[in-house]
Design an enzyme around this catalytic site. Structure first.
Site, PDB file in Angstrom:
ATOM      1  N   ARG A  62      44.674  52.993  43.634  1.00  0.00           N
ATOM      2  CA  ARG A  62      44.272  54.089  42.740  1.00  0.00           C
ATOM      3  C   ARG A  62      42.822  53.910  42.284  1.00  0.00           C
ATOM      4  O   ARG A  62      42.376  52.790  42.059  1.00  0.00           O
ATOM      5  CB  ARG A  62      45.156  54.094  41.484  1.00  0.00           C
ATOM      6  CG  ARG A  62      46.581  54.497  41.738  1.00  0.00           C
ATOM      7  CD  ARG A  62      47.391  54.414  40.451  1.00  0.00           C
ATOM      8  NE  ARG A  62      47.578  53.044  39.993  1.00  0.00           N
ATOM      9  CZ  ARG A  62      48.178  52.705  38.863  1.00  0.00           C
ATOM     10  NH1 ARG A  62      48.624  53.642  38.056  1.00  0.00           N
ATOM     11  NH2 ARG A  62      48.327  51.447  38.528  1.00  0.00           N
TER      12      ARG A  62
ATOM     13  N   THR B 192      51.479  46.153  30.171  1.00  0.00           N
ATOM     14  CA  THR B 192      52.494  45.652  31.077  1.00  0.00           C
ATOM     15  C   THR B 192      53.575  44.975  30.233  1.00  0.00           C
ATOM     16  O   THR B 192      53.478  44.947  28.996  1.00  0.00           O
ATOM     17  CB  THR B 192      51.875  44.727  32.155  1.00  0.00           C
ATOM     18  OG1 THR B 192      52.873  44.478  33.146  1.00  0.00           O
ATOM     19  CG2 THR B 192      51.385  43.406  31.571  1.00  0.00           C
TER      20      THR B 192
ATOM     21  N   GLY C  72      38.251  40.274  37.999  1.00  0.00           N
ATOM     22  CA  GLY C  72      37.736  39.365  39.022  1.00  0.00           C
ATOM     23  C   GLY C  72      38.378  37.982  38.901  1.00  0.00           C
ATOM     24  O   GLY C  72      37.826  36.978  39.377  1.00  0.00           O
ATOM     25  N   LYS C  73      39.573  37.943  38.292  1.00  0.00           N
ATOM     26  CA  LYS C  73      40.248  36.645  38.082  1.00  0.00           C
ATOM     27  C   LYS C  73      40.506  35.926  39.406  1.00  0.00           C
ATOM     28  O   LYS C  73      40.432  34.701  39.482  1.00  0.00           O
ATOM     29  CB  LYS C  73      41.595  36.857  37.353  1.00  0.00           C
ATOM     30  CG  LYS C  73      41.448  37.499  35.985  1.00  0.00           C
ATOM     31  CD  LYS C  73      42.786  37.806  35.360  1.00  0.00           C
ATOM     32  CE  LYS C  73      43.582  38.857  36.115  1.00  0.00           C
ATOM     33  NZ  LYS C  73      43.005  40.204  36.138  1.00  0.00           N
ATOM     34  N   GLY C  74      40.825  36.702  40.448  1.00  0.00           N
ATOM     35  CA  GLY C  74      41.095  36.109  41.762  1.00  0.00           C
ATOM     36  C   GLY C  74      39.891  35.329  42.246  1.00  0.00           C
ATOM     37  O   GLY C  74      39.984  34.150  42.625  1.00  0.00           O
TER      38      GLY C  74
ATOM     39  N   ARG D  90      69.262  40.259  28.779  1.00  0.00           N
ATOM     40  CA  ARG D  90      70.091  39.113  29.173  1.00  0.00           C
ATOM     41  C   ARG D  90      71.115  39.449  30.261  1.00  0.00           C
ATOM     42  O   ARG D  90      72.213  38.919  30.285  1.00  0.00           O
ATOM     43  CB  ARG D  90      70.757  38.491  27.933  1.00  0.00           C
ATOM     44  CG  ARG D  90      69.726  37.853  27.022  1.00  0.00           C
ATOM     45  CD  ARG D  90      70.220  37.659  25.625  1.00  0.00           C
ATOM     46  NE  ARG D  90      70.432  38.932  24.966  1.00  0.00           N
ATOM     47  CZ  ARG D  90      70.905  39.047  23.724  1.00  0.00           C
ATOM     48  NH1 ARG D  90      71.212  37.983  23.026  1.00  0.00           N
ATOM     49  NH2 ARG D  90      71.062  40.226  23.189  1.00  0.00           N
TER      50      ARG D  90
ATOM     51  N   SER E  85      28.979  36.055  38.155  1.00  0.00           N
ATOM     52  CA  SER E  85      29.314  36.362  39.538  1.00  0.00           C
ATOM     53  C   SER E  85      28.457  37.542  39.980  1.00  0.00           C
ATOM     54  O   SER E  85      28.372  38.552  39.286  1.00  0.00           O
ATOM     55  CB  SER E  85      30.797  36.701  39.626  1.00  0.00           C
ATOM     56  OG  SER E  85      31.119  37.130  40.919  1.00  0.00           O
TER      57      SER E  85
ATOM     58  N   ALA F 251      50.162  42.417  40.054  1.00  0.00           N
ATOM     59  CA  ALA F 251      48.830  41.806  40.127  1.00  0.00           C
ATOM     60  C   ALA F 251      48.239  42.006  41.519  1.00  0.00           C
ATOM     61  O   ALA F 251      48.958  42.028  42.515  1.00  0.00           O
ATOM     62  CB  ALA F 251      48.936  40.311  39.823  1.00  0.00           C
ATOM     63  N   GLY F 252      46.945  42.152  41.566  1.00  0.00           N
ATOM     64  CA  GLY F 252      46.227  42.178  42.840  1.00  0.00           C
ATOM     65  C   GLY F 252      44.960  41.375  42.632  1.00  0.00           C
ATOM     66  O   GLY F 252      44.013  41.855  42.018  1.00  0.00           O
TER      67      GLY F 252
ATOM     68  N   ASP G 101      41.882  43.283  36.488  1.00  0.00           N
ATOM     69  CA  ASP G 101      40.921  43.476  37.580  1.00  0.00           C
ATOM     70  C   ASP G 101      39.512  43.013  37.221  1.00  0.00           C
ATOM     71  O   ASP G 101      38.520  43.524  37.744  1.00  0.00           O
ATOM     72  CB  ASP G 101      40.875  44.956  38.024  1.00  0.00           C
ATOM     73  CG  ASP G 101      42.239  45.451  38.439  1.00  0.00           C
ATOM     74  OD1 ASP G 101      43.022  44.637  38.960  1.00  0.00           O
ATOM     75  OD2 ASP G 101      42.524  46.642  38.250  1.00  0.00           O
TER      76      ASP G 101
END
Ligand code: GDP
Ligand code: IMO
Ligand code: MG
Length: 416
Positions: A301, A237, A14-16, A141, A405, A38-39, A12
């Protein structure tokens, strides 16, 4: 020319926003890991789009988006997202490619993830999107891949085997209702029809793109501290979030990445369980959450908040080969009279993901800039204390801040 964009904290960052902003100069945008956990938020002039499965540079109409082999793919989330994107660009589907190697997420993955989080002691604070359970099947597998959708007979056989195993787990261990195979089979055969024209061999697609001198932007999801190997395990993750994940997740050689841009917030956040040395539960942390709208883009959340931690960035920059920083959300600090930064730890030489719960940060304070900076577009226009903060970060991370940014909107960027 190719670059990788990677999150340097716990996601989170700010990659988007960053990928959308940089992608205007690229031909291909390839996601190499993760899935619907991911969001990635992109804020346009009059609307906001949240990407989960699809690479978030595709709103630039010059860009082809690739969902790589290292991703796990939830078809329902994908089609919901695609429908939404079609309202902005009706032809966007033509610019989306999906690896035949990526593993599929099934309803049983999601169900087991939810049960573990809600009804057992095995709680990580996951997004409950079935990510970890799908990656478990991959490495055991027994997983099913995008390419499996196009051989009906084999698909049915593999699905039957998987569902009978999962139903055993659901009934015997979790005392839950079993799932019906036919419903899932029909649903996924329907997805297969709708997906087939987008499915490619991503290794071939990307090697041809590189051969044709196309510019590629590799997009990481989550952040380096959620990496399965180098993050704050087990509170991570289940994929390789670091830049080397691009090789693993797209079948491109290590030399494919020319430059690495590390994205970091001007402070720190984390969602879910796990250690967080600079977490601030006082009013300051709450103020950061309110000013930065720190609520999960996937789950809603509240995010845990705290000061910037330079040791974390030194560690994650090292394991990602970061050359430049993209500092986000500097504007969020504008309400603070004093800004605290953790420069080191009193009980450790450097950030140690193994003992992150024991690290004791040493803070330095610098005066706040107390001014709205969200409309500013030149470094020289920033208040002196904001410039000082940026220089302070550069000094303590040993990295150059190349972009800043100052707002969620696409154009709210200062190039330094
Ligand atoms: P990602 O997962 O790294 O793409 O980040 P998210 O989209 O989950 O969270 C970042 C949030 O901050 C989103 O709501 C963005 O719209 C917002 N955002 C990004 N950059 C800035 C910034 O510079 N200032 C402010 N105020 N918001 C930003
Ligand atoms: P983006 O790409 C922040 C966190 C979850 C949990 C842990 C494991 O938007 O930065 P999972 O569902 O992956 O098994 O959850 O990882 N997590 C994220 N935190 N941003 C994300 O993605 C995340 N994706 C997973 O909160 O702690
Ligand atoms: Mg996010």
């Amino acid at each position: 020319m190719s670059i990788a964009v990677v999150g340097l904290q716990w996601g989170d960052e700010g990659k988007g926003k960053v990928v959308d902003y940089l992608a205007k100069d690229f031909d291909v945008n390839a996601r190499y890991q993760g899935g619907s956990n991911a969001g990635h938020t992109v804020r346009l002039a009059d609307e906001q789009v949240i990407f989960h499965q699809i690479p978030c540079g595709v709103l630039n109409r010059n860009v082809i988006g690739v969902i790589g082999a290292g991703c796990v793919f939830d078809p329902q989330v994908f089609f919901d997202e695609l429908e939404n994107l079609k309202k902005i660009d009706p032809h966007i589907e033509k610019r989306i490619k999906i690896s035949r190697f990526c593993h599929l997420i099934f309803p049983y993955h999601i169900l087991i993830d939810k049960i573990r989080e809600e009804k057992t002691k095995q709680k990580i604070g996951t997004t409950k999107k079935g990510i970890g359970v799908a990656y478990e099947d991959k490495y055991a597998r027994v997983g099913m891949r995008m390419g499996d959708l196009f051989d009906r007979e084999l698909f049915e056989k593999k699905l039957r085997m998987n569902i009978s195993r999962k139903n055993l787990v659901l009934m015997e261990i979790y005392h839950a209702e079993p799932l019906a195979e036919s419903e899932i089979y029909n649903k996924y055969m329907n997805y297969a029809e709708r997906l087939k024209h987008m499915v490619v061999d991503d290794t071939r697609f990307l090697s041809e793109a590189m051969h044709d001198k196309k510019n590629i932007i590799f997009e990481g999801a989550q952040g380096a501290l959620l990496d399965i190997n180098f993050g704050t395990y087990p509170y991570v993750t289940s994929s390789h979030t670091i830049t080397s994940g691009a090789g693993i997740g797209l079948g491109v050689p290590p030399c494919a990445i020319d430059d690495v841009i590390g994205v970091t917030k001007a402070y720190t956040t984390r969602v879910g369980q796990g250690p967080f040395p600079t977490e601030d539960n006082s009013e300051v942390g709450q103020q950061l959450r309110a000013s930065g709208h720190e609520f999960g883009a996937t789950t809603g959340r509240p995010r845990r908040c705290g000061p910037f931690d330079a040791s974390i960035i030194r560690y994650t920059a090292r394991i990602n080969g970061v050359k430049k920083l993209f500092l986000t959300k500097l504007d969020v600090l504008s309400k603070l009279d004093t800004i605290k930064i953790a420069v080191r730890y009193s009980n450790a030489e450097e950030f140690d993901p193994f003992h992150a719960d024991k690290l004791r940060p040493v803070y330095e304070k610098i005066p706040g800039f107390c001014k709205d900076i969200s409309h500013m577009r030149n470094f020289d226009d920033l208040p002196a204390n904001a410039k000082k903060y940026v220089t302070f970060i550069e000094h303590h991370t040993g990295l150059e801040v190349s972009y800043i940014s100052v707002g969620a909107q696409r154009e709210a960027v200062i190039t330094k």
